[in-house]
Design a protein around this motif. Structure first.
Motif: not given
Length: 172
Positions: A1-21
């Motif tokens: 599995m690969r998950l990409t987060l953009d630390t400049e645009t994604d909020t902490y909550e969005q990152a957590i939601a992406a990991v949970q999903a």
């Protein structure tokens, strides 16, 4: 599995939601998050190629040309394309004499098509040969090089009539 987060645009909550999903957990979406914008599923003329397909024409230029034509001229051009790019004066006149949506009297087909030349002068590439050729001796209308691009341009025009020129408003 690969998950990409953009630390400049994604909020902490969005990152957590992406990991949970990603792990199949049901994320809790905060109520204050805005709904994502709905994507317009209709095709866009910007999707057409800007590359030269011959004589300075591109699919985008052909679409601009079609969009600028009066509906009658656009319908006649479409008919000529549907007939393979060549049609006799008689075929075109007969087709539109009793057309259910775009009736054009036989004597007015030539006048309807004069707008093709006028629009091409304003929208078409400088110095290009005429898109619609008239052979008076053989009594034929012909479209040559741009035929493929016109077909794609008409596909977009069919899906996006909101981008096309309409009939002029009736004078009071």
């Amino acid at each position: 599995m690969r998950l990409t987060l953009d630390t400049e645009t994604d909020t902490y909550e969005q990152a957590i939601a992406a990991v949970q999903a990603a792990y199949g957990l049901r994320p809790v979406t905060p109520a204050e998050w805005p709904e994502p914008p709905a994507l317009d599923p209709r095709p866009d003329p910007r999707d057409l190629s800007g590359d030269d397909i011959g004589d300075g024409w591109s699919e985008q230029t052909l679409f601009r040309m079609l969009a600028s034509l009066m509906p009658g001229a656009r319908a006649v051009l479409r008919r000529i394309i549907d007939l393979g790019g060549t049609a006799s004066f008689g075929e075109v006149q007969q087709h539109f004499a009793d057309h259910p949506t775009t009736p054009i009297p036989k004597a007015k087909i030539g006048g309807t098509l004069t707008s093709v030349k006028a629009v091409q002068r304003h929208v078409g590439p400088a110095g290009s040969s005429r898109l619609l050729q008239r052979d008076e001796q053989a009594r034929l209308y012909q479209i040559d090089r741009a035929l493929v691009g016109l077909t794609r341009a008409f596909t977009i025009a069919d899906a996006r009539p909101d981008l096309l020129r309409g009939e002029p408003a009736a004078r009071r």
